[in-house]
Design a protein around this motif. Structure first.
Motif, mmCIF file in Angstrom:
data_model
loop_
_atom_site.group_PDB
_atom_site.id
_atom_site.type_symbol
_atom_site.label_atom_id
_atom_site.label_comp_id
_atom_site.label_asym_id
_atom_site.label_seq_id
_atom_site.Cartn_x
_atom_site.Cartn_y
_atom_site.Cartn_z
ATOM 1 N N ILE A 144 1.012 -1.235 -0.301
ATOM 2 C CA ILE A 144 -0.423 -0.126 0.211
ATOM 3 C C ILE A 144 1.135 0.782 -0.318
ATOM 4 N N PRO A 145 0.587 2.524 -0.842
ATOM 5 C CA PRO A 145 1.973 3.650 -1.324
ATOM 6 C C PRO A 145 1.573 4.384 -0.232
ATOM 7 N N TYR A 146 3.492 4.606 0.574
ATOM 8 C CA TYR A 146 2.938 5.539 1.766
ATOM 9 C C TYR A 146 2.873 5.253 3.139
ATOM 10 N N ILE A 147 3.017 3.920 3.303
ATOM 11 C CA ILE A 147 1.953 3.245 4.349
ATOM 12 C C ILE A 147 3.947 3.206 5.775
ATOM 13 N N ASN A 148 3.372 3.460 6.706
ATOM 14 C CA ASN A 148 4.570 2.855 7.489
ATOM 15 C C ASN A 148 5.389 1.244 7.413
ATOM 16 N N VAL A 149 6.512 1.209 7.020
ATOM 17 C CA VAL A 149 7.645 -0.080 7.078
ATOM 18 C C VAL A 149 7.974 -0.046 8.501
ATOM 19 N N ARG A 150 7.630 -0.626 9.365
ATOM 20 C CA ARG A 150 9.026 -1.226 10.332
ATOM 21 C C ARG A 150 9.411 -1.586 10.488
ATOM 22 N N SER A 151 9.093 -2.616 9.834
ATOM 23 C CA SER A 151 10.640 -3.950 9.777
ATOM 24 C C SER A 151 10.761 -4.638 9.039
ATOM 25 N N ILE A 152 12.383 -5.122 8.552
ATOM 26 C CA ILE A 152 12.270 -5.430 7.493
ATOM 27 C C ILE A 152 13.317 -6.817 8.139
ATOM 28 N N SER A 153 13.202 -8.689 7.663
ATOM 29 C CA SER A 153 14.043 -9.572 7.201
ATOM 30 C C SER A 153 14.357 -10.107 6.176
ATOM 31 N N VAL A 154 15.464 -11.204 6.304
ATOM 32 C CA VAL A 154 15.406 -11.661 4.928
ATOM 33 C C VAL A 154 15.489 -13.022 5.646
ATOM 34 N N ASP A 155 15.281 -13.983 4.603
ATOM 35 C CA ASP A 155 15.594 -15.428 4.987
ATOM 36 C C ASP A 155 15.653 -16.460 3.018
ATOM 37 N N GLY A 156 16.624 -16.758 3.441
ATOM 38 C CA GLY A 156 17.074 -16.735 1.957
ATOM 39 C C GLY A 156 16.841 -16.085 0.792
ATOM 40 N N GLU A 157 16.268 -16.344 -0.057
ATOM 41 C CA GLU A 157 15.381 -15.398 -1.326
ATOM 42 C C GLU A 157 14.070 -14.617 -0.794
ATOM 43 N N ASN A 158 13.735 -15.061 0.546
ATOM 44 C CA ASN A 158 12.505 -14.297 0.773
ATOM 45 C C ASN A 158 13.199 -12.795 1.962
ATOM 46 N N ILE A 159 12.276 -11.525 1.304
ATOM 47 C CA ILE A 159 12.589 -10.553 2.022
ATOM 48 C C ILE A 159 10.765 -10.714 2.546
ATOM 49 N N TYR A 160 11.129 -10.036 3.967
ATOM 50 C CA TYR A 160 9.827 -9.952 4.844
ATOM 51 C C TYR A 160 9.695 -8.096 5.351
ATOM 52 N N ALA A 161 8.661 -7.916 5.200
ATOM 53 C CA ALA A 161 8.335 -6.437 5.434
ATOM 54 C C ALA A 161 7.276 -6.013 6.561
ATOM 55 N N GLY A 162 7.190 -5.234 7.368
ATOM 56 C CA GLY A 162 6.083 -5.354 8.320
ATOM 57 C C GLY A 162 6.114 -3.692 8.017
ATOM 58 N N VAL A 163 4.622 -3.492 8.450
ATOM 59 C CA VAL A 163 4.112 -2.346 7.940
ATOM 60 C C VAL A 163 2.920 -1.726 9.585
ATOM 61 N N GLY A 164 3.202 -0.609 9.961
ATOM 62 C CA GLY A 164 2.438 -0.120 11.837
ATOM 63 C C GLY A 164 1.249 0.863 11.170
ATOM 64 N N GLU A 165 0.410 0.408 10.138
ATOM 65 C CA GLU A 165 -0.470 1.097 10.007
ATOM 66 C C GLU A 165 -1.815 -0.321 9.977
ATOM 67 N N GLN A 166 -2.987 -0.607 11.224
ATOM 68 C CA GLN A 166 -3.206 -1.714 11.728
ATOM 69 C C GLN A 166 -4.442 -1.145 11.097
ATOM 70 N N ILE A 167 -4.819 -0.084 10.116
ATOM 71 C CA ILE A 167 -6.139 0.695 9.868
ATOM 72 C C ILE A 167 -6.679 -1.189 8.074
ATOM 73 N N TYR A 168 -5.222 -1.620 7.975
ATOM 74 C CA TYR A 168 -5.116 -1.852 6.583
ATOM 75 C C TYR A 168 -5.417 -3.457 6.554
ATOM 76 N N PRO A 169 -5.742 -4.358 6.316
ATOM 77 C CA PRO A 169 -5.488 -6.162 6.361
ATOM 78 C C PRO A 169 -4.697 -6.542 6.031
ATOM 79 N N HIS A 170 -3.880 -5.951 5.258
ATOM 80 C CA HIS A 170 -2.304 -7.023 5.296
ATOM 81 C C HIS A 170 -0.904 -6.555 6.133
ATOM 82 N N SER A 171 -0.417 -7.160 7.039
ATOM 83 C CA SER A 171 0.413 -6.172 7.902
ATOM 84 C C SER A 171 1.941 -6.866 7.476
#
Length: 211
Positions: A124-151
């Motif tokens: 989602i554009p212009y959303i807070n991205v609070r955390s990033i983690s890497v596991d092999g080829e996968n990169i995960y990004a956690g967002v800090g906006e609870q009003i949106y469905p995907h975290s």
């Protein structure tokens, strides 16, 4: 050194542990915390450091107020990158780019922080991205906006595109993503601790015996 202000983030590489301390300071230890030395203390550039990441001899640290610091020799020398995104919550060094989670999306740099591009394709554009983690080829990004469905979002192509990866953790803030062995752990605001072992398809509640 002795600090009355808080340590906000840790990173380890090449037998060093680096700690980002608020107000443009980084300390490090090579003996598992028995002693520490100050490797960055820059009074000329005020940055409330929130995050640090290291890979080999390269280190990035940033936070609130525009700008971040970069070292290419394990913290012996630092350069200030003035045109970095503002309000940086998280930094992750990849093979050919650096990712920065900010208050208005995920940014990337492929030229050691000289220029930055919005790299939030699928998030989602212009959303807070609070955390990033890497596991092999996968990169995960956690967002800090609870009003949106995907975290949590996942990328399998170095952050060029993202897909939702939090089917059973929805509508919450994600402040932490951390890899331990074959698991990715996350802390979800008001929901507690979860982990995944299947690349984010299912997140398992790990709140037993926590109060």
């Amino acid at each position: 050194p002795s600090f009355r202000i808080g340590i906000t983030s840790l990173s380890t590489t090449n037998n060093f542990i680096y700690a980002a301390v608020s107000y443009s300071t980084v300390i490090r230890t090579s003996n598992n915390g028995i002693s520490w030395d100050t490797t960055l203390n820059d009074p000329n550039h005020w940055v409330a450091l929130q995050t640090i990441d290291s890979k080999g001899s390269e280190i990035y640290t940033g936070g609130f107020i525009t700008g971040l610091f970069r070292s290419t020799n394990s913290g012996l020398d630092w350069s200030f990158v003035s045109n970095a995104p503002s309000l940086i919550y998280s930094i992750k060094i990849l093979d050919d780019k650096v990712l920065a989670g900010t208050s208005d999306g995920l940014y990337s740099s492929t030229d050691q922080g000289l220029t930055w591009n919005l790299d939030s394709n699928g998030i989602i554009p212009y959303i807070n991205v609070r955390s990033i983690s890497v596991d092999g080829e996968n990169i995960y990004a956690g967002v800090g906006e609870q009003i949106y469905p995907h975290s949590i979002y996942k990328s399998t192509n170095q952050g060029n595109s993202w897909i939702p990866a939090s089917s059973n953790i929805i509508g919450t803030n994600i402040f932490m993503l951390h890899k331990i062995d074959n698991r990715i752990y996350t802390s979800a605001n008001h929901k507690g601790l979860f982990y995944t072992t299947d690349s984010g398809d299912i997140w398992i509640n790990a709140n037993a015996n926590l109060s």
